[in-house]
Design an enzyme around this catalytic site. Structure first.
Site, mmCIF file in Angstrom:
data_model
loop_
_atom_site.group_PDB
_atom_site.id
_atom_site.type_symbol
_atom_site.label_atom_id
_atom_site.label_comp_id
_atom_site.label_asym_id
_atom_site.label_seq_id
_atom_site.Cartn_x
_atom_site.Cartn_y
_atom_site.Cartn_z
ATOM 1 N N CYS A 155 -0.543 4.173 2.003
ATOM 2 C CA CYS A 155 -0.423 3.970 3.453
ATOM 3 C C CYS A 155 1.019 4.197 3.920
ATOM 4 O O CYS A 155 1.261 4.833 4.936
ATOM 5 C CB CYS A 155 -0.805 2.544 3.842
ATOM 6 S SG CYS A 155 -2.343 1.973 3.143
ATOM 7 N N ASP A 156 1.976 3.636 3.202
ATOM 8 C CA ASP A 156 3.336 3.547 3.733
ATOM 9 C C ASP A 156 4.374 4.397 2.995
ATOM 10 O O ASP A 156 5.521 4.484 3.440
ATOM 11 C CB ASP A 156 3.793 2.069 3.719
ATOM 12 C CG ASP A 156 2.953 1.227 4.674
ATOM 13 O OD1 ASP A 156 2.419 1.795 5.647
ATOM 14 O OD2 ASP A 156 2.814 0.009 4.441
ATOM 15 N N CYS B 157 0.835 -1.212 0.000
ATOM 16 C CA CYS B 157 0.000 0.000 0.000
ATOM 17 C C CYS B 157 0.864 1.255 0.000
ATOM 18 O O CYS B 157 1.347 1.682 1.054
ATOM 19 C CB CYS B 157 -0.941 -0.024 1.206
ATOM 20 S SG CYS B 157 -2.071 1.379 1.241
#
Ligand SMILES: Cc1cc2nc3c(=O)[nH]c(=O)nc-3n(C[C@H](O)[C@H](O)[C@H](O)COP(=O)(O)OP(=O)(O)OC[C@H]3O[C@@H](n4cnc5c(N)ncnc54)[C@H](O)[C@@H]3O)c2cc1C
Length: 333
Positions: free
Chosen positions: A155-156, A152
């Site tokens: 997300c990261d 992701c």
């Protein structure tokens, strides 16, 4: 496919339980639905599935969920969500839904089998079974999941600000995530297995126009390098067999997700990739009283906060559905 044979056995063994609201899945969507449903006195029962807490239990740091100024690790956040849902009376049970038979009628009872052995009859069902990110499934990649390997980028990606990363994939999502990373990171190496990308022309154009993205065609991951964290990547050209090492700190796998909907096939309307189709801006499926929330019905955003948002919607939709049935029954009687 619902197993009538099992259902008949269950009737005989009197293992049937009748409830108002069943929640299938224990990710952010399921728990948020549970918080709202229990506060509305729907007395929800939740089955957690094989991954209690859902996808966030596979990540260390969640930095973008509102309300945690210092960030929080995924497993802790999910335990807190569980406690919050239980505080209002949600019954959380370990178990896997293995078969369903949804009613076509308004006010009909939905039959759900858990672990092939218990039958639940529910007036409403909220499906929050999520989606599973696909990985390459090579040992070094699996070992370093959470240590620099992620599925992701949104997300990261932030954790790799001004660093060099690589991304694997050739579709629209991979191209989208590569451009996202290019805005944050110093350099993005994109590995494309074939000699062309699958992404739309517009997305390819976007990727090609970013100076800090280098696309390597006919290239695959041979090995992710590093013991505890990602330190590099050994790439292999699948035409020549030639290997090349690059130094990176993050590797993003963007080769797709599989929605966890196999057990609902033939019962619920889905798109060509298996995501449940919901009606307009609601969480209603094509079966009255069955609602879908979270990643299982969203291939666009796939974030904890959007999953939680639709979990809230599903509980409100279930509550309104039950209220409308009750008021109709009152009018008739
Ligand atoms: C590595 C990684 C890092 C991420 N980091 C972030 C982040 O920092 N911020 C962010 O916003 N998002 C992040 N995400 C995305 C986020 O985790 C998802 O968007 C979110 O978890 C989706 O929530 P969900 O409730 O729809 O489903 P999921 O979290 O996927 O949960 C699905 C649940 O359904 C259950 N289930 C499945 N089948 C059955 C069945 N048959 N019976 C019963 N239960 C079943 C599973 O056990 C699980 O509990 C990350 C994802 C990954 C993979």
């Amino acid at each position: 496919m619902y197993n009538k044979f099992i259902a008949e056995d269950l009737v005989m063994s009197e293992q049937i339980e009748r409830i108002k609201t069943l929640i299938v899945g224990s990710g952010p969507a399921g728990y948020t639905a549970a918080i709202y449903a229990s506060r509305a006195d729907l007395k929800p029962v939740m089955y957690t599935g094989m991954e209690p807490g859902g996808q966030l239990t596979t990540t260390t740091e969640v930095d973008n969920f509102p309300g945690y100024p210092e960030g929080i690790d995924g497993p802790t956040m999910m335990v807190q969500l569980q406690k919050q849902a239980e505080r209002f009376g949600t019954e959380v049970r370990i178990g896997m839904v293995t078969a369903v038979e949804f009613s076509d009628e308004i006010g009909g009872i939905h039959k759900v089998t858990v672990d092939d052995s218990k039958l639940i009859e529910a007036e409403t069902v909220i499906i929050s079974t999520g989606a599973t990110a696909k990985y390459l499934n090579i040992p070094s990649e699996q070992r370093l999941r959470g240590g620099g390997v992620s599925a992701c980028a949104v997300c990261d990606g932030f954790f790799y600000k001004n660093q060099e990363v690589a991304i694997v994939g050739a579709g629209d999502t991979a191209a989208e995530e590569a451009s996202y990373l290019a805005n944050i990171c110093k350099k993005v190496t994109m590995l494309v297995r074939k000699d062309h990308m699958r992404a739309s022309k517009a997305m390819q154009h976007r990727v090609n126009n970013l100076d800090n993205i280098e696309i390597k065609y006919n290239t695959e991951v041979d090995e992710v390098l590093g013991e505890q964290v990602v330190e590099g990547l050994r790439m292999v050209n699948n035409q020549t067999g030639e290997k090349e090492d690059i130094a990176i700190t993050g590797l993003f796998i963007a080769i797709g997700h599989k929605p966890n909907t196999d057990i609902f096939k033939g019962q619920l309307k889905m798109d060509e990739t298996g995501y449940i189709i919901t009606e307009g801006k609601s969480t209603k499926t094509n079966k009255p009283g069955v609602f879908a929330s979270g990643d299982v019905q969203d291939k666009e955003y796939r974030q904890a906060v959007t999953a939680a948002g639709t979990g809230c919607m599903a509980a409100l939709d279930a509550e309104r559905y039950l209220a409308s049935i009750e008021s109709e029954e009152t009018v008739v009687s």
